[in-house]
Design a protein around this motif. Structure first.
Motif, PDB file in Angstrom:
ATOM      1  N   SER A 308       0.828  -1.210   0.000  1.00 22.06           N
ATOM      2  CA  SER A 308       0.000   0.000   0.000  1.00 22.06           C
ATOM      3  C   SER A 308       0.860   1.256   0.000  1.00 22.06           C
ATOM      4  CB  SER A 308      -0.925  -0.004   1.226  1.00 22.06           C
ATOM      5  OG  SER A 308      -1.800  -1.105   1.189  1.00 22.06           O
ATOM      6  N   VAL A 309       2.003   1.189   0.676  1.00 27.25           N
ATOM      7  CA  VAL A 309       2.925   2.335   0.639  1.00 27.25           C
ATOM      8  C   VAL A 309       3.333   2.614  -0.809  1.00 27.25           C
ATOM      9  CG1 VAL A 309       5.239   3.116   1.256  1.00 27.25           C
ATOM     10  CG2 VAL A 309       3.814   2.020   2.964  1.00 27.25           C
ATOM     11  N   TYR A 310       3.680   1.559  -1.520  1.00 34.13           N
ATOM     12  CA  TYR A 310       4.167   1.711  -2.888  1.00 34.13           C
ATOM     13  C   TYR A 310       3.082   2.306  -3.793  1.00 34.13           C
ATOM     14  CZ  TYR A 310       6.778   0.519  -7.117  1.00 34.13           C
ATOM     15  OH  TYR A 310       7.467   0.584  -8.292  1.00 34.13           O
ATOM     16  N   SER A 311       1.882   1.748  -3.751  1.00 31.55           N
ATOM     17  CA  SER A 311       0.822   2.204  -4.649  1.00 31.55           C
ATOM     18  C   SER A 311       0.397   3.624  -4.337  1.00 31.55           C
ATOM     19  CB  SER A 311      -0.379   1.252  -4.580  1.00 31.55           C
ATOM     20  OG  SER A 311      -0.863   1.163  -3.254  1.00 31.55           O
ATOM     21  N   ASN A 312       0.311   3.989  -3.048  1.00 36.74           N
ATOM     22  CA  ASN A 312      -0.074   5.358  -2.688  1.00 36.74           C
ATOM     23  C   ASN A 312       1.044   6.350  -3.010  1.00 36.74           C
ATOM     24  OD1 ASN A 312      -2.795   5.764  -0.995  1.00 36.74           O
ATOM     25  ND2 ASN A 312      -2.020   3.704  -0.661  1.00 36.74           N
ATOM     26  N   ALA A 313       2.297   5.917  -2.833  1.00 35.43           N
ATOM     27  CA  ALA A 313       3.403   6.797  -3.196  1.00 35.43           C
ATOM     28  C   ALA A 313       3.433   7.044  -4.697  1.00 35.43           C
ATOM     29  CB  ALA A 313       4.721   6.193  -2.735  1.00 35.43           C
ATOM     30  N   GLU A 517       0.974  -1.812 -10.629  1.00 34.19           N
ATOM     31  CA  GLU A 517       0.928  -0.904  -9.480  1.00 34.19           C
ATOM     32  C   GLU A 517      -0.314  -0.023  -9.516  1.00 34.19           C
ATOM     33  OE1 GLU A 517       4.975  -2.304 -10.163  1.00 34.19           O
ATOM     34  OE2 GLU A 517       3.515  -1.304 -11.462  1.00 34.19           O
ATOM     35  N   PHE A 518      -0.731   0.357 -10.707  1.00 36.33           N
ATOM     36  CA  PHE A 518      -1.936   1.186 -10.836  1.00 36.33           C
ATOM     37  C   PHE A 518      -3.152   0.432 -10.314  1.00 36.33           C
ATOM     38  CE2 PHE A 518      -5.659   2.163 -13.522  1.00 36.33           C
ATOM     39  CZ  PHE A 518      -5.877   3.470 -13.154  1.00 36.33           C
ATOM     40  N   LYS A 523      -7.144  -0.849  -5.700  1.00 38.10           N
ATOM     41  CA  LYS A 523      -7.636  -1.815  -4.720  1.00 38.10           C
ATOM     42  C   LYS A 523      -7.391  -1.328  -3.294  1.00 38.10           C
ATOM     43  CE  LYS A 523      -6.911  -5.871  -7.687  1.00 38.10           C
ATOM     44  NZ  LYS A 523      -6.153  -7.141  -7.856  1.00 38.10           N
ATOM     45  N   THR A 524      -6.253  -0.656  -3.085  1.00 41.32           N
ATOM     46  CA  THR A 524      -5.922  -0.173  -1.747  1.00 41.32           C
ATOM     47  C   THR A 524      -6.749   1.036  -1.367  1.00 41.32           C
ATOM     48  OG1 THR A 524      -3.653  -0.972  -2.025  1.00 41.32           O
ATOM     49  CG2 THR A 524      -4.040   0.641  -0.290  1.00 41.32           C
ATOM     50  N   SER A 525      -6.897   1.988  -2.290  1.00 42.64           N
ATOM     51  CA  SER A 525      -7.559   3.253  -1.991  1.00 42.64           C
ATOM     52  C   SER A 525      -9.073   3.124  -1.976  1.00 42.64           C
ATOM     53  CB  SER A 525      -7.139   4.317  -3.009  1.00 42.64           C
ATOM     54  OG  SER A 525      -5.743   4.502  -3.007  1.00 42.64           O
ATOM     55  N   ILE A 530     -14.658  -3.299  -6.848  1.00 41.32           N
ATOM     56  CA  ILE A 530     -14.315  -4.602  -7.423  1.00 41.32           C
ATOM     57  C   ILE A 530     -13.478  -4.331  -8.661  1.00 41.32           C
ATOM     58  CG2 ILE A 530     -15.209  -6.728  -8.421  1.00 41.32           C
ATOM     59  CD1 ILE A 530     -17.782  -6.244  -6.818  1.00 41.32           C
ATOM     60  N   VAL A 531     -12.240  -4.827  -8.648  1.00 41.57           N
ATOM     61  CA  VAL A 531     -11.276  -4.499  -9.704  1.00 41.57           C
ATOM     62  C   VAL A 531     -10.919  -5.769 -10.467  1.00 41.57           C
ATOM     63  CG1 VAL A 531      -9.027  -3.502 -10.236  1.00 41.57           C
ATOM     64  CG2 VAL A 531     -10.356  -2.628  -8.293  1.00 41.57           C
ATOM     65  N   SER A 532     -11.031  -5.697 -11.779  1.00 43.47           N
ATOM     66  CA  SER A 532     -10.678  -6.831 -12.634  1.00 43.47           C
ATOM     67  C   SER A 532      -9.670  -6.378 -13.674  1.00 43.47           C
ATOM     68  CB  SER A 532     -11.914  -7.386 -13.335  1.00 43.47           C
ATOM     69  OG  SER A 532     -11.563  -8.421 -14.226  1.00 43.47           O
ATOM     70  N   LEU A 533      -8.632  -7.206 -13.844  1.00 44.38           N
ATOM     71  CA  LEU A 533      -7.605  -6.907 -14.833  1.00 44.38           C
ATOM     72  C   LEU A 533      -7.851  -7.722 -16.093  1.00 44.38           C
ATOM     73  CD1 LEU A 533      -4.450  -7.093 -12.518  1.00 44.38           C
ATOM     74  CD2 LEU A 533      -6.036  -5.196 -12.837  1.00 44.38           C
TER      75      LEU A 533
END
Length: 1001
Positions: A308-313, A517-518, A523-525, A530-533
């Motif tokens: 979560s640190v990585y994605s928010n950063a 990462e996007f 997903k974190t924020s 519901i997130v699908s790739l």
């Protein structure tokens, strides 16, 4: 491997030998000295990822620092496809004590010349590699924060081959710049090492040196991140101290440091602007978002939630970059606008001196300089923004130099014009009207300032009005750029679910890449989302003709064109289970699983629970779907999320395509198989789109706006379940106070207009005096326009200073609203001042025209033909006479010279065929063709002398020889008018010149 290319020898290797030495520059001795036992690396440009031999050649220098390399390809030798290979040669040295790099390639002033790419065009090829004693700084997470994607994405099918530029599907140029902290300039010795497809990078600096690092990206190598080692006490940072030689400093969580340092730098610099009453809503918005992610990242860091640190950063870094970019553009804006006001103050100082002091000689220079100093000082102390500009004193100096340069250019062009005039007079005689524009302006401004000094009260009233208008435009109005999201309904859409679709442009396949990462950040924020790739995997090209592979079951096989990866959450978004004929969709634990089309399952004779082979992978059949129903599946953009047909994409096919136009074709359901998205990524696929289901209207709107502000490469679709819209970030202009200022501005302009009209009527006798001494209407207009310029520039400078003072006082006393944006030095401020100046100048246009009408018509007025043609003949008396017959004959000789100069095509509407002057009958005759020549109009023109009493005058007889009559009549006005003007020019000749023509006739 199914791509057709040569084996290693002919395509990779060469037969050239390179000999060189590895050296270090010694500043104390001022020369280069060898570095023994150094590692020398030769890399072929464009094939850094290749695992084939001879694309990278490594050797070690001897005790003298010398080395020899064999097998290097070069110009016209040892390579396929007719390429000319370029090689990069790098030198390193490993410390015997630490086992780390203690010498690295020198990109500084003593080493850059040795690092450029080389084309090996002879054997042996001699070169020198410059390195320097260093320590290392290791960086991670060097990605593209703007699109939140890797800066380079290799073609996973050919990452080990030598196919040149096609080995990457997406790539952005990148660079790490090293800045010395003490001098904020490039160090004498520095170096970097970046591999395009890796997130890692290294900076090499002198041991124990303090540096800051800049991460640049894109074709223009724009700064997207800074590493300054900032803190709350030192927002600008205090740099990173390099370790001793042969040791390295590792910047763990580099992405967090890039985010925090860039955010800290942007915040601190914007605060300086804000304290100086310069604001920008773009910067404030991005800083606010960056601040939110700043605290969120720190909170996750304390909880050791590194994902979560990585994605928010990452998203915070994106917002911090936009804040930094907008803030730095404001600094440039402030500098440019201050440059504009410096020029205004310099010009107004000249006019103010003429109005109030009117000195001469050296005293004028002293007076103008004193007024400039007063205005510059007032601007510096009144305008807070001037204090944030480095080297403020250089601004007036730069403007002064520019003005001197303009004066120099004017003098230069006047000299050129003089030379051209002399040449024309030597070749054609004095047959042109000279308009001394430079001296005219000088005289106009001189007379204008004198007239204003004569009428002190009227001048005071007009200047007071202009000052008041400028003051009001500054103190009571504000305009600034305001970001806003504009929504447009998608042309092709299908509101399949309530949520958002983020999708790379399918026309850009295969560079339409979205990072993992996007998706993790979303997903974190947004935990309720519901997130699908959706992942696309393309097989290898077969001889550059087709793209396909096979799935197998025992002795049966089935050809597929691509693999589609879907997340287990897909069933909750698109309800994929409705297409299944048997089996079920993936769950969170499925990995080596596959869903086949009914056609594929039938050809392989498999059912749910059986196993098939895809290359080296054994996959369990999880379900079987109906291809026809799958082909009807529509996402929010109105298209399926099946992969794009690779046969029309050159970078995927690696060969000529039949067509690659604007139309994108998607593969049908029986040309693909479906696997879990995690497995698809492992197979070498990439995320092409992300589907996000958010039932909450508030969260969906919030995420849509945030995505619109942060990403620009991907397309965004947002649906509330009934309609699909596409958000677009638009640049809006917010205006404050302008509506209330429209009427006062008009009243002020009309007041100035009425005052200037009254001045014209009052000065009627003066204008007639100007006319009597030969000043034409245009020159009269210039005099009145120059007076309005003196009003506008002089009063505008004073009004600006008063307006800035009033702005700050009104805001500090709470009279203006707290959200009022002053922008003491910005383009909107210059716009407000320019509006006041233009209104003043426009107010003088009509009075200037009135003044010109009071002057006797001159060469500038249109002369009318006094007669009409009769048949093919036309007699025209000319309004010109001479005192005696000899002068009249001299005039004819003067006209003959003029006509002989027009026997070729000129700007005049005729071409002379022949000219003759009969000195016995006093008739000048010529044959000419009228333009356009295609009309075929020819005529004979005779200019005859007519003697009446004591004066002689002239008549013109024109006889049409050929061509249409209407063209003949319409063109002849210009013919006769040009001859008439030549006669008027006769009066401007000196007596000596006139005597020359009289004697020669």
């Amino acid at each position: 491997m199914r791509f057709l290319f040569s084996a290693a020898g002919s395509d990779i290797a060469g037969f050239m030998t390179v000999q060189g030495s590895v050296v270090e520059y010694n500043i104390a001795k001022g020369w280069f000295f060898s570095v023994p036992k150094s590692i020398v690396i030769a890399r072929r440009q464009g094939v850094y990822s290749s695992e084939y031999p001879f694309t990278v050649v490594i050797t070690i220098s001897d005790d003298n620092g010398s080395f020899v390399m064999h097998g290097i390809s070069g110009y016209g030798y040892g390579h396929g496809y007719g390429r000319t290979d370029q090689w990069e040669f790098l030198g390193f040295h490993i410390s015997n004590d630490t086992g780390m790099i203690d010498y690295a390639p020198d990109l500084g002033q003593y080493g850059r010349q040795f690092i450029s790419m080389r084309v090996i065009d002879r054997s042996p090829f001699l070169l020198t590699i410059s390195i320097f004693k260093c320590s290392s700084i290791v960086l991670f997470d060097l990605i593209d924060p703007l699109q939140m994607t890797p800066k380079t994405f290799l073609d996973p099918r050919f990452r080990s081959t030598n196919i040149g530029s096609v080995s990457a599907w997406y790539s952005e140029p990148s660079q790490i710049a090293v800045i010395d902290f003490a001098t904020l300039s490039e160090p004498i010795f520095w170096g970097t090492y970046l591999v395009p497809f890796e997130k890692l990078g290294m900076a090499f600096v002198q041991p124990n040196q303090k540096v800051i690092l800049l991460y640049r990206l894109g074709p223009s190598l724009e700064i997207v991140g800074t590493l300054t080692n900032s803190s709350a006490a030192y927002p600008e940072g205090f740099g990173y101290r390099a370790p001793p030689a042969g040791e390295q400093l590792t910047l763990n969580f580099t992405i967090v440091k890039l985010f925090l340092d860039t955010f800290s730098l942007a915040k601190n610099r914007y605060q300086k602007l804000k304290d100086s009453y310069v604001r920008n809503t773009y910067s404030e918005m991005y800083l606010q978002k960056s601040s939110e992610y700043y605290f969120t990242s720190l909170d996750y860091l304390r909880k050791n939630n590194f994902s979560s640190v990585y994605s928010n950063a990452l998203i915070g870094w994106n917002c911090a970059f936009h804040a930094y970019k907008n803030t730095m553009s404001i600094f440039s804006d402030v500098l440019n606008v201050d440059f504009f006001f410096m020029a205004l103050f310099i010009v107004s100082s000249i006019f103010l001196e003429r109005l109030f002091l009117n000195t001469y000689g050296f005293k004028r220079i002293i007076s103008v300089s004193a007024i400039m100093v007063i205005q510059f000082s007032a601007f510096y102390f009144v305008n807070p923004a001037s204090k944030i500009v480095m080297s403020f004193a250089m601004l007036p100096l730069a403007v002064s130099i520019l003005i001197l340069l303009l004066f120099t250019l004017i003098i230069f062009f006047n000299d050129i014009r003089g030379l051209a005039k002399e040449y024309i007079e030597r070749t054609m005689g004095k047959h042109f009207i000279e308009k001394p524009s430079g001296s005219l302006l000088q005289v106009a401004f001189t007379y204008g300032s004198q007239n204003l000094r004569k009428r002190k009260f009227r001048t005071f009233l007009v200047m007071f009005s202009v000052t008041t208008i400028t003051f009001a435009m500054l103190a009571l109005t504000s305009s600034y750029a305001a970001p806003r999201i504009a929504y447009s309904t998608a042309s092709k859409s299908f509101p399949a679910y309530r949520g958002i679709l983020v999708k790379g442009d399918p026309q850009g396949t295969p560079s339409n890449i979205i990072s993992q990462e996007f998706a993790n950040w979303i997903k974190t924020s947004y935990p309720d989302a519901i997130v699908s790739l959706r992942v696309w995997v393309y097989p290898q090209s077969v001889s550059g003709k087709e793209v396909f592979t096979f799935i197998q079951k025992d002795d049966r096989s089935f050809m597929i064109r691509a693999v589609l990866g879907l997340s287990s959450e897909e069933s909750e978004i698109s309800n994929f289970t409705r297409f299944l004929m048997s089996g079920s969709f993936f769950n969170t634990t499925d990995y080596y699983s596959v869903i086949l089309s009914y056609v594929a399952a039938k050809n392989l004779n498999v059912s749910v629970g059986d196993f098939i082979k895809l290359g080296y992978y054994t996959l369990k059949v999880k379900g079987i779907y109906n291809s026809s129903d799958f082909n009807k599946l529509k996402d929010l953009d109105g298209y399926t999320f099946s992969p794009v047909d690779p046969s029309g994409i050159q970078r995927i096919l690696i060969g000529p395509v039949v067509s690659q136009g604007l139309t994108v074709n998607y593969l049908s359901g029986d040309q693909i198989i479906i696997v879990p998205s995690d497995l698809a990524i492992k197979l070498g696929g990439y995320i092409s789109s992300v589907a996000i289901r958010i039932d909450s209207d508030v969260e969906r709107s919030s995420l849509t706006d945030l995505l619109s502000y942060t990403i620009s490469k991907q397309m965004i679709y947002s649906s509330d379940g009934s309609v699909v819209k596409m958000p677009v970030l638009a640049l809006g202009l917010s205006l404050q106070g302008w509506s209330t200022m429209t009427i006062p501005l008009a009243i002020g302009a009309l007041t100035i207009l009425s005052t200037l009209i009254g001045g014209v009527m009052e000065r009627t006798s003066e204008i007639k005096t100007y006319s009597a001494v030969g000043i034409d209407p245009f020159q009269i207009s210039i005099i009145f326009i120059s007076e309005s310029l003196i009003y506008a520039l002089s009063a505008g400078a004073i009004g600006y200073i008063i307006g800035i003072i009033a702005n700050i006082m009104l805001l500090n006393f709470g009279i203006l609203p707290s959200d009022f944006i002053v922008n003491t030095s910005s383009l909107p401020t210059a716009l407000a001042v320019a509006t006041a100046l233009v209104s003043t100048i426009l107010s003088a246009v009509y009075p200037s025209w009135m003044a010109s009408k009071l002057v006797t018509p001159s060469l500038e007025r249109r002369w009318k033909l006094p007669t009409k043609p009769k048949g093919d003949e036309w007699y025209i008396p000319l309004p010109f006479s001479t005192k005696d017959l000899p002068e009249a004959i001299g005039v004819l000789n003067y006209l003959k010279e003029y006509l002989e100069a027009h026997k070729m095509e000129t700007p005049e509407p005729f071409i002379v065929v022949s000219v003759d002057l009969n000195k016995e009958s006093y008739v000048l005759s010529c044959n000419m063709a009228l333009q356009p020549l295609e009309s075929g109009v020819t005529q004979r023109v005779e200019v005859a002398i007519k003697t009446l009493e004591a004066r002689t005058s002239f008549d013109i007889k024109i006889v049409k020889l050929s061509g249409p009559r209407d063209t003949w009549e319409s063109v002849n006005y210009n013919v006769v008018d040009s001859l008439r003007k030549q006669m008027l020019l006769w009066r401007s000749l000196t007596p000596e010149d006139r005597e020359k023509y009289i004697k020669s006739s």
